[in-house]
Design a protein around this motif. Structure first.
Motif, mmCIF file in Angstrom:
data_model
loop_
_atom_site.group_PDB
_atom_site.id
_atom_site.type_symbol
_atom_site.label_atom_id
_atom_site.label_comp_id
_atom_site.label_asym_id
_atom_site.label_seq_id
_atom_site.Cartn_x
_atom_site.Cartn_y
_atom_site.Cartn_z
ATOM 1 N N GLN A 106 -5.490 -2.707 -0.259
ATOM 2 C CA GLN A 106 -6.803 -3.069 -0.783
ATOM 3 C C GLN A 106 -7.797 -3.185 0.368
ATOM 4 O O GLN A 106 -7.423 -3.463 1.495
ATOM 5 N N ALA B 201 -5.860 -3.096 5.434
ATOM 6 C CA ALA B 201 -6.127 -2.359 4.195
ATOM 7 C C ALA B 201 -4.982 -1.409 3.865
ATOM 8 O O ALA B 201 -4.608 -1.260 2.689
ATOM 9 N N GLY C 74 0.783 -1.224 0.000
ATOM 10 C CA GLY C 74 0.000 0.000 0.000
ATOM 11 C C GLY C 74 0.815 1.273 0.000
ATOM 12 O O GLY C 74 0.255 2.358 0.057
ATOM 13 N N ASN D 160 -1.808 -3.787 2.871
ATOM 14 C CA ASN D 160 -2.030 -4.591 1.668
ATOM 15 C C ASN D 160 -2.513 -3.778 0.481
ATOM 16 O O ASN D 160 -2.574 -4.287 -0.640
#
Length: 276
Positions: free
Chosen positions: A243, A238, A156, A241
């Motif tokens: 997502q 989130a 991320g 990663n």
């Protein structure tokens, strides 16, 4: 000389707190942080939980439960799921140690000496929080280091990665006020630890830290949606990663942190001032 004049005046805890300025308060906090840090240096065994707990937990869950949860041969995917979630767990376990430490300090008479000094009562507890936040960051660094060794990837971006660390640290610091209040209310460190475990176990395992909640019974899945550890784990996952929804779990986590601190910090300071 009369008996009245020979009687030493009793020092009332907190009597001078209102006269202490911000600069002096910060100076007192710095001195107490240094004292607490020196205590850790003199007793390095007190760091064992922060140093060893992340290693034991990540190895245990990845290699013992990872195959059953993610499927055989999918440990890599489970590492990406587990490590961000465990960042939420680190803060809660370190916070439990704060409560037992405060209780032990009272039993040894350390806190009674602090309460006779012309310092803000909050500075004693804030210094404790600062040092424990440092221990939490060390535990988180070890957890992430083990995660990288096992194949964790930051997908991320670096800012999102740092955001996950800051978010878990802020929530862990808020939890420390709960356990400080618990340490001030309970009579023994064993009682603090026992009550803390009754709180920790349902919150940790009734969350999305270790496994997706979709496989849980309906009533338990409903509990996980309001469990602040689930929101923190989902937000960190989130962010790392790259997502999944970020805004909602992040805002919910920050809301919990602010609410917990706003309620428990004044209660803990008042309890510290009036504890007999």
């Amino acid at each position: 000389m009369s008996a009245a004049t020979m009687t030493a005046p009793r020092i009332k805890p907190g009597a001078d707190e209102g006269r202490i300025g911000v600069r002096a308060n910060l100076r007192h906090i710095g001195a107490l942080v240094r004292r607490n840090a020196l205590q850790i240096k003199q007793d390095p065994e007190s760091m064992f939980d922060a140093l060893l707990m992340p290693v034991i937990f990540i190895l245990l869950f990845v290699y013992v439960f990872g195959g059953a949860i993610a499927g055989k041969g999918n440990q890599q995917d489970y590492v990406q799921y587990l490590v961000p979630g465990m960042m939420a767990m680190m803060g809660m376990n370190i916070a439990m140690a704060v409560g037992t430490g405060v209780n032990e300090d009272f039993r040894k008479g350390v806190m009674d000496r602090f309460r006779t000094m012309p310092i803000a009562r909050s500075s004693v507890l804030i210094a404790k929080i600062v040092v424990e936040v440092g221990r939490m960051l060390i535990a988180t660094a070890i957890l992430l280091g083990m995660g990288f060794l096992l194949g964790l990837e930051v997908k991320g971006g670096i800012l999102e990665f740092l955001g996950a660390i800051v978010l878990s640290t802020a929530f862990g610091a808020a939890l420390m006020w709960i356990f400080i209040l618990l340490g001030l209310a309970m009579k023994t460190p064993q009682a603090v630890q026992g009550v803390a475990m009754l709180v920790l176990m349902p919150l940790q395992f009734g969350s999305s830290i270790f496994a997706p909640t979709k496989s849980m019974p309906g009533w338990l899945e409903g509990f996980t949606t309001v469990n602040p550890l689930s929101n923190l784990a989902d937000a960190a996952r989130a962010l790392i990663n790259g997502q999944g929804a970020v805004a909602h779990p992040t805002l919910v986590t920050l809301g919990w942190a602010v609410a917990i601190t706003a309620v428990t910090m004044p209660l803990a300071v008042a309890k510290f001032r009036n504890k007999t």
